[in-house]
Design a protein around this motif. Structure first.
Motif, short mmCIF file in Angstrom:
data_model
loop_
_atom_site.label_atom_id
_atom_site.label_comp_id
_atom_site.label_asym_id
_atom_site.label_seq_id
_atom_site.Cartn_x
_atom_site.Cartn_y
_atom_site.Cartn_z
N ILE A 73 0.84 -1.21 0.00
CA ILE A 73 0.00 0.00 0.00
C ILE A 73 0.87 1.26 0.00
CG2 ILE A 73 -1.67 1.33 1.35
CD1 ILE A 73 -2.82 -1.36 2.30
N ILE A 74 1.92 1.23 0.82
CA ILE A 74 2.85 2.38 0.85
C ILE A 74 3.49 2.57 -0.52
CG2 ILE A 74 5.01 3.24 1.81
CD1 ILE A 74 4.21 1.88 4.46
N GLY A 75 3.93 1.46 -1.13
CA GLY A 75 4.55 1.55 -2.45
C GLY A 75 3.59 2.06 -3.50
N ALA A 76 2.33 1.60 -3.44
CA ALA A 76 1.32 2.04 -4.40
C ALA A 76 1.07 3.54 -4.27
CB ALA A 76 0.03 1.27 -4.19
N GLY A 101 -8.25 8.70 -2.63
CA GLY A 101 -7.82 7.88 -3.75
C GLY A 101 -6.39 8.16 -4.12
N GLY A 102 -5.88 7.36 -5.08
CA GLY A 102 -4.53 7.58 -5.57
C GLY A 102 -3.57 6.46 -5.22
N GLY A 107 3.19 0.26 -8.18
CA GLY A 107 3.87 0.62 -6.94
C GLY A 107 3.66 -0.42 -5.88
N GLY A 108 2.44 -0.99 -5.83
CA GLY A 108 2.15 -2.06 -4.89
C GLY A 108 2.96 -3.31 -5.17
N VAL A 109 3.09 -3.66 -6.44
CA VAL A 109 3.88 -4.83 -6.83
C VAL A 109 5.35 -4.64 -6.44
CG1 VAL A 109 4.73 -6.20 -8.77
CG2 VAL A 109 2.32 -5.48 -8.70
N ILE A 110 5.88 -3.46 -6.74
CA ILE A 110 7.27 -3.16 -6.39
C ILE A 110 7.47 -3.21 -4.88
CG2 ILE A 110 9.05 -1.36 -6.40
CD1 ILE A 110 7.83 -0.45 -9.12
N GLY A 111 6.53 -2.61 -4.13
CA GLY A 111 6.62 -2.62 -2.68
C GLY A 111 6.59 -4.03 -2.11
N ALA A 112 5.72 -4.88 -2.66
CA ALA A 112 5.61 -6.26 -2.19
C ALA A 112 6.87 -7.06 -2.48
CB ALA A 112 4.39 -6.93 -2.82
N ILE A 113 7.44 -6.88 -3.68
CA ILE A 113 8.64 -7.62 -4.05
C ILE A 113 9.83 -7.20 -3.20
CG2 ILE A 113 10.34 -7.94 -5.89
CD1 ILE A 113 8.04 -8.00 -7.88
N VAL A 139 -1.56 -12.25 -8.28
CA VAL A 139 -2.43 -12.10 -9.45
C VAL A 139 -3.89 -12.37 -9.08
CG1 VAL A 139 -2.26 -14.47 -10.35
CG2 VAL A 139 -2.55 -12.55 -11.93
N THR A 140 -4.13 -13.22 -8.09
CA THR A 140 -5.50 -13.43 -7.61
C THR A 140 -6.06 -12.14 -7.02
OG1 THR A 140 -5.11 -15.78 -7.14
CG2 THR A 140 -6.96 -14.73 -6.00
N GLY A 141 -5.25 -11.47 -6.22
CA GLY A 141 -5.67 -10.19 -5.65
C GLY A 141 -5.96 -9.16 -6.72
N GLN A 142 -5.16 -9.16 -7.80
CA GLN A 142 -5.38 -8.21 -8.89
C GLN A 142 -6.67 -8.50 -9.64
OE1 GLN A 142 -1.20 -8.87 -10.42
NE2 GLN A 142 -1.37 -6.70 -10.86
#
Length: 291
Positions: A73-76, A101-102, A107-113, A139-142
């Protein structure tokens, strides 16, 4: 379909009164947040299920999720703010106003990785092995999370008259989502204005559903640890590159006119294709193993 808030005009689907929130004890809860939460829970479940199949400890994935979700969430948010800086530089406190919003999925993917890199180093376990199950959850979450955009009447593309054309009451749409092209094609019915657009949230959800199906099939055939991660990056990158080109709310790469998520998608897809083509040696992995 007259009077519908949203309709898929050629599919015969219409929603007359679209709600995007509910109230519990006077507190507003957005459907967007509920759907994102459901996506996270489903993602954790499928990642843990795959970990159990592989003989790993499913609780490790739950431990990671506690950190991964927060930093995703922070990354997103950081990703979104960086490429919308002009909207925040005059009022920095708005950076923390997530209710307005925003969030950007990349960003979320990068933060998670990045969180997984640190987590696996601390736990002294294989990053690539854990990522192979983790991307199934991601990908399920997406797939599920994109439907939050439906209730918010956002993440759509330009005008279309194709089979999947989605018609939205103009009063429900944020001005920031509208382009001159979309507005020039608006439709008036019984004095009510509508726009008719590509439902890119739906395209991405369906694309990711197909990607998940392939990953679930291929996981029994993987050649090296990390291969599932690279397949995800290739598959998602290709789909997002196409879909991002249709969207009206693109984040632009520093006044270049280039959609940043489209550029990133292309780079990730090319890098992943190279790794998958050259195999385990380039990936820095020995043949498949476990944690």
């Amino acid at each position: 379909m007259n009077g519908a808030d949203i309709s898929f005009v050629y599919l015969g689907i219409a929603i007359q009164n679209l709600r995007n929130d509910l109230y519990i004890f006077g507190f507003r809860i957005a459907y967007y947040g509920i759907i994102i939460g459901l996506g996270m829970l489903a993602g954790i479940w499928i990642a843990q299920s795959d970990a159990k199949r592989r003989g790993q400890d499913p609780e490790v994935y739950l431990d990671f999720a506690l950190y991964g979700i927060i930093f995703a969430i922070i990354g997103a948010r950081i990703y979104y703010v960086i490429f919308q800086w002009d909207n925040y530089k005059g009022d920095l406190l708005q950076i923390f106003n997530l209710r307005a919003g925003g969030l950007a999925i990349y960003g979320g993917v990068i933060g998670a990785i990045l969180t997984l890199v640190i987590f696996t180093r601390i736990r002294k376990i294989s990053f690539f092995s854990m990522a192979d199950s983790g991307v199934l959850g991601l990908v399920t979450g997406q797939i599920i999370g994109r439907w939050g955009n439906f209730f918010n009447c956002e993440a759509f593309g330009g005008y279309t008259d194709s089979l999947f054309a989605m018609r939205i009451k103009l009063s429900l749409v944020s001005d920031g989502m509208l382009t001159p092209d979309v507005l020039s094609q608006r439709i008036v019915e019984n004095g009510v204005e509508y726009i008719q657009v590509h439902p890119t949230f739906l395209y991405e959800s369906l694309w990711n559903l197909g990607l998940l199906g392939f990953l679930l099939w291929y996981r029994y055939r993987k050649r090296f640890d990390g291969e599932m991660l690279w397949i995800y990056l290739l598959g998602y990158g290709v789909g997002r590159f196409w879909i991002e080109g249709l969207r009206t709310d693109q984040l632009i790469l520093f006044h270049t006119g280039i959609p940043v998520s489209q550029a990133l998608s292309l780079m990730l897809a090319l890098a992943a294709a190279a790794v998958l083509f050259l195999g385990p040696r380039l990936a820095g992995q020995k043949p498949k193993g476990e944690l």
